[in-house]
Design an enzyme around this catalytic site. Structure first.
Site, PDB file in Angstrom:
ATOM      1  N   GLY A 132       0.776  -1.291   0.553  1.00 40.56           N
ATOM      2  CA  GLY A 132      -0.049   0.228   0.189  1.00 40.56           C
ATOM      3  C   GLY A 132       0.492   1.099  -0.160  1.00 40.56           C
ATOM      4  O   GLY A 132       0.251   2.375   0.410  1.00 40.56           O
ATOM      5  N   SER A 133       2.279   1.641  -0.604  1.00 40.18           N
ATOM      6  CA  SER A 133       2.291   2.438  -1.029  1.00 40.18           C
ATOM      7  C   SER A 133       2.000   3.967  -1.641  1.00 40.18           C
ATOM      8  O   SER A 133       2.349   4.786  -1.203  1.00 40.18           O
ATOM      9  CB  SER A 133       4.179   2.747  -1.100  1.00 40.18           C
ATOM     10  N   ASN A 134       1.254   3.280  -2.463  1.00 39.96           N
ATOM     11  CA  ASN A 134       0.408   4.391  -3.006  1.00 39.96           C
ATOM     12  C   ASN A 134      -0.055   4.405  -2.456  1.00 39.96           C
ATOM     13  O   ASN A 134      -1.019   6.260  -3.093  1.00 39.96           O
ATOM     14  CB  ASN A 134      -0.027   3.378  -4.523  1.00 39.96           C
ATOM     15  N   GLU A 148       5.345   6.957  -9.123  1.00 36.43           N
ATOM     16  CA  GLU A 148       4.173   6.821  -9.069  1.00 36.43           C
ATOM     17  C   GLU A 148       3.528   7.137  -7.996  1.00 36.43           C
ATOM     18  O   GLU A 148       2.177   7.823  -7.898  1.00 36.43           O
ATOM     19  CB  GLU A 148       3.905   5.235  -8.017  1.00 36.43           C
ATOM     20  N   HIS A 185      -0.408   1.904 -12.868  1.00 35.68           N
ATOM     21  CA  HIS A 185       0.236   1.124 -13.585  1.00 35.68           C
ATOM     22  C   HIS A 185       2.035   1.014 -14.300  1.00 35.68           C
ATOM     23  O   HIS A 185       1.956   2.181 -14.400  1.00 35.68           O
ATOM     24  CB  HIS A 185      -0.266   0.305 -15.143  1.00 35.68           C
ATOM     25  N   ASP A 209      -5.590  -3.035 -18.283  1.00 39.14           N
ATOM     26  CA  ASP A 209      -4.448  -1.902 -18.142  1.00 39.14           C
ATOM     27  C   ASP A 209      -4.346  -1.384 -19.868  1.00 39.14           C
ATOM     28  O   ASP A 209      -3.989  -0.816 -20.712  1.00 39.14           O
ATOM     29  CB  ASP A 209      -2.810  -2.753 -18.602  1.00 39.14           C
ATOM     30  N   LEU A 266     -11.036  -7.496 -12.244  1.00 33.25           N
ATOM     31  CA  LEU A 266     -12.621  -7.027 -12.334  1.00 33.25           C
ATOM     32  C   LEU A 266     -13.452  -7.354 -13.201  1.00 33.25           C
ATOM     33  O   LEU A 266     -13.163  -7.704 -14.434  1.00 33.25           O
ATOM     34  CB  LEU A 266     -12.723  -5.919 -11.700  1.00 33.25           C
TER      35      LEU A 266
END
Ligand code: GAR
Length: 211
Positions: A12-14, A175, A110, A146, A94
């Site tokens: 979860g760094s983004n 990112e 991405h 993507d 999804l």
């Protein structure tokens, strides 16, 4: 402020970058929910430490029934009055039904300059291909993986001595810059989609695929 859910599968760094950006008083979105498909995703603790509500919808509980998994996630999002969804290292495909329910309201990041290097192992593949530039892309999610309209990209120069790890680390920094910036534009309703491409304030986003 727009109510945002961040969907994660891992560290979860983004997600953390989005949470930090959203602390600015004038940021147009608030992260109100972090949803993971894995109960011990590291990012959940970061979210809780920031006082953000978390939820887990474990895909394994749904076996092969992707539609039921997606419906369960959708129900959680609706229950929290979510307006925008950010996929941030969310590693599940999804269903088209779920994607349609969040059409032009769901973003993904991405780790490559799309349309190059869709899918996994992007940094290794960029090195193997001797790419001179590499980077990251924020795009709206469409059913095809993507492939959605590009909102923002950030590039890094590939160095001769780069390894997968050093390249990944530089791309990750990009990112963390572009995801909050892209979400800001979307939350301000400045991003429109026409003919499958994004316009920001009415100006087409440069997209290598269109050249
Ligand atoms: C990020 O590099 C993100 O771009 C990538 O996974 C990493 C998650 O890191 N996403 C994908 O590969 C999507 N297919 P994070 O959990 O620290 O944000």
């Amino acid at each position: 402020k727009k109510r945002v859910a961040v969907l994660i599968s891992g560290r979860g760094s983004n997600m953390a970058a989005l949470i930090e950006a959203a602390k600015a008083p004038d940021y147009p979105a608030e992260i109100v929910l972090v949803l993971a498909n894995i109960a011990d995703a590291g990012g959940l603790e970061t979210a809780r430490n920031n006082g953000i509500e978390t939820a887990v919808v474990d895909h394994k509980a749904f076996g092969k029934d992707r539609a039921a998994f997606d419906r369960a996630m959708h129900d959680v999002l609706v229950a929290h009055n979510i307006e925008l969804v950010c996929l941030a290292g969310f590693m599940r495909l999804l269903t088209p039904q779920f994607v349609a329910q969040w059409n032009e309201r769901m973003l993904n990041i991405h780790p490559a300059l799309l349309p190059a290097f869709k899918g996994l192992d992007t940094h290794k593949r960029a090195l193997d291909a001797k790419a001179k530039v590499h980077g990251a892309t924020v795009h709206f999610v469409v059913p095809e993986m993507d492939a959605g309209p590009i909102i923002m990209q950030g590039a890094v120069v590939v160095r001769d001595d780069d390894t997968e790890a050093t390249l990944a680390a530089r791309v990750l920094k990009v990112e963390h810059t572009i995801y909050p910036a892209a979400l800001k534009l979307v939350a301000e309703d400045r991003v429109k989609v026409a003919d499958g491409r994004c316009l920001i304030d009415g100006v087409a986003v440069p997209d290598a695929d269109a050249l």
